[in-house]
Write a protein that holds these residues in place. Structure first.
Motif, PDB file in Angstrom:
ATOM      1  N   ASP A 176     -15.588  -7.030   1.009  1.00 16.35           N
ATOM      2  CA  ASP A 176     -16.154  -5.871   1.691  1.00 16.35           C
ATOM      3  C   ASP A 176     -15.693  -4.616   0.948  1.00 16.35           C
ATOM      4  O   ASP A 176     -14.510  -4.272   0.952  1.00 16.35           O
ATOM      5  CB  ASP A 176     -15.645  -5.855   3.131  1.00 16.35           C
ATOM      6  CG  ASP A 176     -16.250  -4.697   3.914  1.00 16.35           C
ATOM      7  OD1 ASP A 176     -16.997  -3.894   3.303  1.00 16.35           O
ATOM      8  OD2 ASP A 176     -15.978  -4.608   5.125  1.00 16.35           O
TER       9      ASP A 176
ATOM     10  N   THR B  92     -16.435  -1.494   1.436  1.00 17.42           N
ATOM     11  CA  THR B  92     -16.528  -0.231   2.171  1.00 17.42           C
ATOM     12  C   THR B  92     -15.294   0.648   1.960  1.00 17.42           C
ATOM     13  O   THR B  92     -15.400   1.835   1.673  1.00 17.42           O
ATOM     14  CB  THR B  92     -16.679  -0.515   3.686  1.00 17.42           C
ATOM     15  OG1 THR B  92     -17.563  -1.620   3.837  1.00 17.42           O
ATOM     16  CG2 THR B  92     -17.220   0.681   4.418  1.00 17.42           C
ATOM     17  N   GLU B  93     -14.121   0.028   2.122  1.00 20.28           N
ATOM     18  CA  GLU B  93     -12.886   0.804   2.013  1.00 20.28           C
ATOM     19  C   GLU B  93     -12.732   1.380   0.611  1.00 20.28           C
ATOM     20  O   GLU B  93     -12.336   2.537   0.432  1.00 20.28           O
ATOM     21  CB  GLU B  93     -11.681  -0.094   2.349  1.00 20.28           C
ATOM     22  CG  GLU B  93     -10.383   0.677   2.470  1.00 20.28           C
ATOM     23  CD  GLU B  93      -9.154  -0.213   2.519  1.00 20.28           C
ATOM     24  OE1 GLU B  93      -9.308  -1.454   2.492  1.00 20.28           O
ATOM     25  OE2 GLU B  93      -8.033   0.330   2.554  1.00 20.28           O
TER      26      GLU B  93
ATOM     27  N   GLN C  49     -15.114   4.335   0.094  1.00 21.69           N
ATOM     28  CA  GLN C  49     -14.623   5.468   0.875  1.00 21.69           C
ATOM     29  C   GLN C  49     -13.465   6.148   0.140  1.00 21.69           C
ATOM     30  O   GLN C  49     -13.399   7.367   0.034  1.00 21.69           O
ATOM     31  CB  GLN C  49     -14.177   4.962   2.255  1.00 21.69           C
ATOM     32  CG  GLN C  49     -13.870   6.056   3.263  1.00 21.69           C
ATOM     33  CD  GLN C  49     -15.046   7.014   3.450  1.00 21.69           C
ATOM     34  OE1 GLN C  49     -16.206   6.577   3.490  1.00 21.69           O
ATOM     35  NE2 GLN C  49     -14.750   8.307   3.511  1.00 21.69           N
ATOM     36  N   THR C  50     -12.567   5.330  -0.369  1.00 17.87           N
ATOM     37  CA  THR C  50     -11.401   5.874  -1.071  1.00 17.87           C
ATOM     38  C   THR C  50     -11.821   6.627  -2.333  1.00 17.87           C
ATOM     39  O   THR C  50     -11.310   7.720  -2.617  1.00 17.87           O
ATOM     40  CB  THR C  50     -10.440   4.724  -1.448  1.00 17.87           C
ATOM     41  OG1 THR C  50     -10.197   3.947  -0.284  1.00 17.87           O
ATOM     42  CG2 THR C  50      -9.133   5.253  -1.975  1.00 17.87           C
TER      43      THR C  50
ATOM     44  N   ILE D 280      -5.669  -0.462  -2.903  1.00 21.31           N
ATOM     45  CA  ILE D 280      -6.743  -1.132  -2.174  1.00 21.31           C
ATOM     46  C   ILE D 280      -6.505  -2.635  -2.182  1.00 21.31           C
ATOM     47  O   ILE D 280      -6.166  -3.201  -3.211  1.00 21.31           O
ATOM     48  CB  ILE D 280      -8.108  -0.833  -2.865  1.00 21.31           C
ATOM     49  CG1 ILE D 280      -8.479   0.635  -2.704  1.00 21.31           C
ATOM     50  CG2 ILE D 280      -9.192  -1.732  -2.346  1.00 21.31           C
ATOM     51  CD1 ILE D 280      -8.976   0.972  -1.322  1.00 21.31           C
TER      52      ILE D 280
ATOM     53  N   SER E  92     -11.139  -7.101  -1.610  1.00 20.96           N
ATOM     54  CA  SER E  92     -11.900  -7.729  -0.538  1.00 20.96           C
ATOM     55  C   SER E  92     -13.367  -7.767  -0.932  1.00 20.96           C
ATOM     56  O   SER E  92     -13.822  -6.964  -1.748  1.00 20.96           O
ATOM     57  CB  SER E  92     -11.707  -6.919   0.751  1.00 20.96           C
ATOM     58  OG  SER E  92     -12.709  -7.253   1.685  1.00 20.96           O
TER      59      SER E  92
ATOM     60  N   LYS F 246       0.794  -1.225   0.000  1.00 25.18           N
ATOM     61  CA  LYS F 246       0.000   0.000   0.000  1.00 25.18           C
ATOM     62  C   LYS F 246       0.829   1.279   0.000  1.00 25.18           C
ATOM     63  O   LYS F 246       0.815   2.031  -0.942  1.00 25.18           O
ATOM     64  CB  LYS F 246      -0.855   0.018   1.264  1.00 25.18           C
ATOM     65  CG  LYS F 246      -2.313  -0.193   1.003  1.00 25.18           C
ATOM     66  CD  LYS F 246      -3.040  -0.089   2.314  1.00 25.18           C
ATOM     67  CE  LYS F 246      -4.292  -0.907   2.257  1.00 25.18           C
ATOM     68  NZ  LYS F 246      -4.984  -0.939   3.533  1.00 25.18           N
TER      69      LYS F 246
END
Lengths: 414, 120
Positions: free
Chosen positions: B104, B106-107, B110-111, B99, B102, B87
């Motif tokens: 998920d 969400t991250e 958000q990014t 990134i 995943s 990263k």
């Protein structure tokens, strides 16, 4: 003339059996040909002491079984590099002031060193109850025959060395083959992990979508929750495998172990405070030049620190001390998390070994493999109220006397 | 105007997932199944952000990133990978974010929000 003894010794040397068996046959031949009651071969063992290796009367001889360094007639023969011929009365154990237990009940003794002067590795020792004097020609013959016997011993040692080297090579070859197999297996596992990962992400992603589309309270939500949770677990394992197998290349650059450790610690600042963990960071020497792949080493320290945090989820103290110790830059990471069960401590660097309910068993193996690839080492021991990991990397600074390294005491809390 | 995101991934299942999820967030989504295709799309369409998988057959994500940054210096690119710990390194190098893939998202969302927010 009895020169045929040379030929016979050579034949015996080439015959089968162990060195001891062949040497015993040679001893019998010597006793027979030179008309002595007994012929013994003593060979140097560890520390230079001479041990009885073969006897014409078998190894159950009642005589002397060994001579210490510098003891008896063998020492005289070896030191002078000559044939010692001893004549004495039937009693006593001394010849010209040299005590020798082997002379008990013997009237004539001949001792000749095996191997040249200064390089002797044993003696041949002939004993006779009769008082005889060996003619000069026979003495010469004895010497030549003894040299043949010495060659036989030398060759046997060489063959033994070769055999050892060969079996070591075979062992190394076997290890290489198995590590090649492991590499191939690793490649396969990494490919599998990649291939499984993408469809898995789809499944997980769609499960999450479905979850959002179901009305609140619908019974399917429970199943979707379980699915998501399990998919998360597989993802975690896959990530671990991929990292463990694929991050095999380290790119070494000049770096400072203190900086690497500090950066790794900073990542966990929030977690330390969330779990009530007090951090003590000391560097006894600064800088600590090492050749390192910083990203990789950070992964190693991440895993070690994460492991420590997991053992102290209800609070504790983490102590991280860096220093120079001889040729190594050393980081010691100690926690107060209760330590590692002694029956597990030998396994914690094995992939997939874990005692945690949701551990992948890859954190510490990854740390270990990264550190090993840096030509360093990691050790663990239980100490105080927890476990202590010692990470060593080769110190890459200019070779200077240790006293030149400026000691720095910089304690700080994170 | 709606922002347009180009999703580059060789996995069809993931492309569709990204499309649905990102459209739910109110973005327009274009899809490309390979590095080569993504460059064609970029020539034709006006894209505000690229979501780029690294491991792809043919031209891989790192190569695509290089070419994108040569030609469209200010176009934000988010790299997706299985190696979470690169990263920091990659991020400072050329991509705008890094990134870990995943299920998920969400991250990721958000990014994207942060990067697209910054641009205006």
């Amino acid at each position: 003339m009895e020169y045929d003894i040379i030929e016979e010794v050579n034949e015996l040397a080439a015959s089968g059996g162990t060195l001891e068996e062949r040497l015993e046959r040679v001893a019998r031949l010597f006793a027979l040909k030179f008309h002595f009651d007994e012929c013994l071969f003593f060979l140097a063992g560890e520390g230079g002491a001479l041990k009885l290796a073969a006897s014409s009367s078998g190894l159950c001889t009642t005589g002397v079984l060994s001579y210490g360094n510098g003891e008896g007639l063998p020492a005289v023969a070896i030191e002078k590099g000559v044939l010692v011929e001893a004549h004495k009365g039937p009693r006593g154990a001394e010849w010209e002031g040299v005590p020798d237990r082997g002379l008990e009940g013997v009237s004539t003794a001949l001792v000749y060193p095996l191997g040249g002067k200064g390089a002797s590795f044993g003696v041949v020792y002939l004993k006779s109850r009769e008082r005889t004097k060996l003619p000069l020609v026979k003495k010469q013959l004895l010497k030549v025959a003894a040299i043949q016997a010495a060659l036989m011993v030398r060759n046997a040692a060489l063959i033994e060395d070769h055999r050892k080297a060969h079996s070591e090579l075979l062992e190394i070859q076997a290890r290489l083959a198995s590590s090649e197999k492991l590499l191939a297996l690793g490649d396969m596992a990494a490919t599998m992990a990649h291939e499984i990962r993408n469809p898995l992400l789809s499944i997980g992603g769609y499960a999450a979508r479905l979850k959002r589309q179901l009305p609140p309270g619908s019974p399917g939500l429970v199943y979707l929750d379980k699915m998501s949770h399990e998919i998360g677990r597989i993802e975690k394992i896959m990530n671990g495998i991929i990292r463990f197998l694929k991050d095999n290349l380290v790119e070494l650059k000049p770096d400072d172990l203190n900086g690497i450790v500090d950066e790794a610690l900073n990542v966990f600042a929030d977690e330390f405070s969330a779990h009530g963990i007090a951090v003590e960071r000391r560097s006894r020497h600064a800088p600590l030049p090492v050749l390192a792949d910083r990203e990789q080493m950070k992964i190693a320290f991440d895993n070690i620190i994460a492991n420590a945090i997991q053992s102290m989820e209800k609070g504790g103290a983490l102590k991280v001390v860096t220093s120079r110790s001889g040729d190594f830059a050393v980081a010691e990471v100690s926690d107060t998390g209760g330590g590692i069960d002694p029956k597990h401590i030998g396994y914690i660097f094995n992939p997939f070994f874990t005692t945690k309910k949701h551990g992948t068993g890859l954190g510490l193996p990854i740390a270990n493999s990264i550190i090993t690839r840096h030509r360093g080492g990691i050790e663990v021991r239980n100490e105080g109220r927890g476990a202590s990991f010692t990470i060593k990397l080769p110190y890459s600074g200019a070779a200077r006397p240790g006293a030149d390294v400026p000691p720095v005491e910089a304690g700080r809390a994170v | 105007m709606k922002k347009r995101i180009l999703v580059v991934d060789d996995e069809e299942g993931l492309r569709l997932l990204y499309k649905e999820e990102l459209e739910d967030e109110g973005w327009d989504v274009d899809l490309a199944a390979s590095g080569e295709e993504s460059l064609e799309r970029l020539e034709k369409d006006s894209i505000d952000l690229v979501l780029l998988d690294i491991k792809m057959p043919g031209m891989d994500g790192v190569e695509v990133l290089r070419r994108v940054k040569e030609k469209w210096k200010d176009l934000p690119v988010i790299l997706c990978t299985a190696y979470p710990h690169y990263k920091h390194d990659f991020g400072t190098w050329a991509s705008d974010a890094y990134i870990t893939k995943s299920s998920d998202l969400t991250e990721l969302k958000q990014t994207i929000k942060e990067i697209l927010g910054k641009k205006r």
